[in-house]
Design a protein around this motif. Sequence first.
Motif, PDB file in Angstrom:
ATOM      1  N   LEU A 266       0.821  -1.218   0.000  1.00 62.24           N
ATOM      2  CA  LEU A 266       0.000   0.000   0.000  1.00 62.24           C
ATOM      3  C   LEU A 266       0.852   1.264   0.000  1.00 62.24           C
ATOM      4  O   LEU A 266       0.451   2.289  -0.549  1.00 62.24           O
ATOM      5  CB  LEU A 266      -0.926   0.012   1.207  1.00 62.24           C
ATOM      6  CG  LEU A 266      -2.161  -0.876   1.101  1.00 62.24           C
ATOM      7  CD1 LEU A 266      -2.925  -0.867   2.418  1.00 62.24           C
ATOM      8  CD2 LEU A 266      -3.058  -0.412  -0.026  1.00 62.24           C
TER       9      LEU A 266
ATOM     10  N   LEU B  34       3.405   1.700  -1.680  1.00 66.51           N
ATOM     11  CA  LEU B  34       3.874   1.943  -3.047  1.00 66.51           C
ATOM     12  C   LEU B  34       2.912   2.842  -3.817  1.00 66.51           C
ATOM     13  O   LEU B  34       3.271   3.389  -4.850  1.00 66.51           O
ATOM     14  CB  LEU B  34       4.057   0.614  -3.793  1.00 66.51           C
ATOM     15  CG  LEU B  34       5.225  -0.242  -3.323  1.00 66.51           C
ATOM     16  CD1 LEU B  34       5.198  -1.590  -4.012  1.00 66.51           C
ATOM     17  CD2 LEU B  34       6.537   0.452  -3.570  1.00 66.51           C
ATOM     18  N   VAL B  35       1.697   2.980  -3.343  1.00 62.50           N
ATOM     19  CA  VAL B  35       0.705   3.825  -4.008  1.00 62.50           C
ATOM     20  C   VAL B  35       1.049   5.299  -3.831  1.00 62.50           C
ATOM     21  O   VAL B  35       0.831   6.110  -4.732  1.00 62.50           O
ATOM     22  CB  VAL B  35      -0.706   3.526  -3.448  1.00 62.50           C
ATOM     23  CG1 VAL B  35      -1.740   4.476  -4.004  1.00 62.50           C
ATOM     24  CG2 VAL B  35      -1.084   2.090  -3.723  1.00 62.50           C
ATOM     25  N   PHE B  36       1.606   5.636  -2.695  1.00 58.68           N
ATOM     26  CA  PHE B  36       1.901   7.032  -2.380  1.00 58.68           C
ATOM     27  C   PHE B  36       3.235   7.448  -2.995  1.00 58.68           C
ATOM     28  O   PHE B  36       4.090   6.612  -3.275  1.00 58.68           O
ATOM     29  CB  PHE B  36       1.954   7.232  -0.867  1.00 58.68           C
ATOM     30  CG  PHE B  36       0.661   6.878  -0.190  1.00 58.68           C
ATOM     31  CD1 PHE B  36      -0.455   7.667  -0.357  1.00 58.68           C
ATOM     32  CD2 PHE B  36       0.558   5.739   0.593  1.00 58.68           C
ATOM     33  CE1 PHE B  36      -1.653   7.341   0.248  1.00 58.68           C
ATOM     34  CE2 PHE B  36      -0.627   5.402   1.203  1.00 58.68           C
ATOM     35  CZ  PHE B  36      -1.746   6.203   1.024  1.00 58.68           C
TER      36      PHE B  36
ATOM     37  N   GLN C  12      10.348  -0.343  -2.656  1.00 56.99           N
ATOM     38  CA  GLN C  12       9.974   0.843  -1.872  1.00 56.99           C
ATOM     39  C   GLN C  12      11.200   1.674  -1.509  1.00 56.99           C
ATOM     40  O   GLN C  12      11.175   2.898  -1.597  1.00 56.99           O
ATOM     41  CB  GLN C  12       9.226   0.422  -0.596  1.00 56.99           C
ATOM     42  CG  GLN C  12       8.895   1.528   0.353  1.00 56.99           C
ATOM     43  CD  GLN C  12       7.865   2.502  -0.188  1.00 56.99           C
ATOM     44  OE1 GLN C  12       7.081   2.167  -1.050  1.00 56.99           O
ATOM     45  NE2 GLN C  12       7.882   3.710   0.308  1.00 56.99           N
TER      46      GLN C  12
ATOM     47  N   ARG D  12      12.853   3.593  -4.594  1.00 50.24           N
ATOM     48  CA  ARG D  12      12.056   4.569  -5.337  1.00 50.24           C
ATOM     49  C   ARG D  12      12.629   5.966  -5.182  1.00 50.24           C
ATOM     50  O   ARG D  12      13.075   6.361  -4.120  1.00 50.24           O
ATOM     51  CB  ARG D  12      10.610   4.559  -4.841  1.00 50.24           C
ATOM     52  CG  ARG D  12       9.851   3.356  -5.279  1.00 50.24           C
ATOM     53  CD  ARG D  12       8.481   3.305  -4.711  1.00 50.24           C
ATOM     54  NE  ARG D  12       7.718   4.501  -5.055  1.00 50.24           N
ATOM     55  CZ  ARG D  12       6.655   4.891  -4.399  1.00 50.24           C
ATOM     56  NH1 ARG D  12       6.225   4.220  -3.365  1.00 50.24           N
ATOM     57  NH2 ARG D  12       5.999   5.970  -4.759  1.00 50.24           N
TER      58      ARG D  12
END
Length: 107
Positions: free
Chosen positions: A30, A32-34, A96, A99
Amino acid sequence: MSDIKLNLDGIYAVLFGLPALALACGIVGLLLVFPAYRLLKIVALVFAIPAMVLGLAFITDALALGGPAGVDTLDLIVMSAYFALLGLLPCLLFIQVRRKPRENLSK
């Protein structure tokens, strides 16, 4: 006494290891969505490292699920899910942490 035998092979992996790995994979996935922020990377590390340690601590218990004495289909499914999550968590954590923040395109 009773002739009922309990088979407790893999009980720690099922009760503690599998939920911890599933929760950590869900949280890191989750995140990774932000957008990539340093705080989110730290949160991912805080959840993933203890779950991986717990997962590695119960690895022999998870292997006992597929023991030589009559392999049950449910045991194989649980063992496969355990090792899939144990392999997925470091991959999600790597993605993560690596990134990069997106550049501001409004210039």
